[in-house]
Design a protein around this motif. Structure first.
Motif, mmCIF file in Angstrom:
data_model
loop_
_atom_site.group_PDB
_atom_site.id
_atom_site.type_symbol
_atom_site.label_atom_id
_atom_site.label_comp_id
_atom_site.label_asym_id
_atom_site.label_seq_id
_atom_site.Cartn_x
_atom_site.Cartn_y
_atom_site.Cartn_z
ATOM 1 N N LYS A 1 0.860 -1.172 0.000
ATOM 2 C CA LYS A 1 0.000 0.000 0.000
ATOM 3 C C LYS A 1 0.899 1.225 0.000
ATOM 4 C CE LYS A 1 -2.038 -1.645 3.646
ATOM 5 N NZ LYS A 1 -2.823 -1.797 4.869
ATOM 6 N N ARG B 1 1.039 -4.052 11.786
ATOM 7 C CA ARG B 1 0.819 -3.079 10.712
ATOM 8 C C ARG B 1 2.143 -2.315 10.587
ATOM 9 N NH1 ARG B 1 -3.461 0.446 13.242
ATOM 10 N NH2 ARG B 1 -2.158 -0.107 15.006
ATOM 11 N N ASP C 1 0.619 -6.873 6.411
ATOM 12 C CA ASP C 1 0.027 -5.542 6.312
ATOM 13 C C ASP C 1 1.145 -4.514 6.344
ATOM 14 O OD1 ASP C 1 -1.373 -3.169 6.560
ATOM 15 O OD2 ASP C 1 -2.570 -3.819 8.291
ATOM 16 N N HIS C 2 1.531 -4.006 5.164
ATOM 17 C CA HIS C 2 2.647 -3.054 5.110
ATOM 18 C C HIS C 2 2.357 -1.910 4.141
ATOM 19 C CE1 HIS C 2 4.605 -4.564 1.312
ATOM 20 N NE2 HIS C 2 3.862 -5.609 1.615
ATOM 21 N N THR C 3 2.884 -0.749 4.516
ATOM 22 C CA THR C 3 2.548 0.477 3.803
ATOM 23 C C THR C 3 3.781 1.362 3.616
ATOM 24 O OG1 THR C 3 0.353 0.453 4.823
ATOM 25 C CG2 THR C 3 1.066 2.529 3.840
#
Length: 151
Positions: A2, A113, A143-145
């Protein structure tokens, strides 16, 4: 991965991330970029860095980290050893070290996260088109951004 625009540190303080990652050199130098802010505002992370061996190439691809609590915010700052030195010709980013750091992060924080800046592609002079797939591979299914800074 993301991708969002914002301030990685403020997002962590707002409870958006459980873990934030930044790239480090192997010489306990956090004098520029996001590392400078982290060292100043979160001395726990700088102390975790200083607890590692100074100036050894074997540190490349490893991580150190600190648990941070500020008010109701709790998160971990990961110091990812992605470049050997902070001086010298660019790129200073070591691509295999970036892969190994994120593999370790995936092992250590599989439920977290995770947020990170353009690690290795800023002051270290690396090519994001090479770095991004390495991070995606290492953190596959997590879940990585990527947080592109806007301040």
């Amino acid at each position: 991965m993301k991708r969002i625009t914002g301030d990685l540190i403020q997002l962590a303080l707002n409870g958006e991330f459980d873990v934030i990652v930044h790239g480090c050199n192997c010489f306990h130098q956090m004098g520029a970029g996001i590392a400078k802010t982290i060292a100043a505002d979160f001395p726990e992370a700088f102390e975790a860095d200083k607890a590692t061996e100074y100036g050894v190439e074997t540190k490349l691809g490893t991580i150190s980290f600190a648990q941070i609590t500020r008010g109701t915010a709790q998160f971990v700052i990961v110091n990812a050893y992605t470049q050997f030195h902070w001086r010298g010709p660019k790129p200073r980013a070591v691509y295999p070290a970036i892969s190994r750091c994120f593999e370790r992060i995936a092992e250590q924080f599989p439920e977290a996260r995770i947020g990170y800046p353009l690690i290795g592609a800023g002051l270290a002079g690396g090519d994001w088109s090479i770095i991004a797939p390495r991070i995606d591979d290492a953190l596959s299914g997590l879940d990585h951004t990527l947080v592109e800074y806007s301040g």
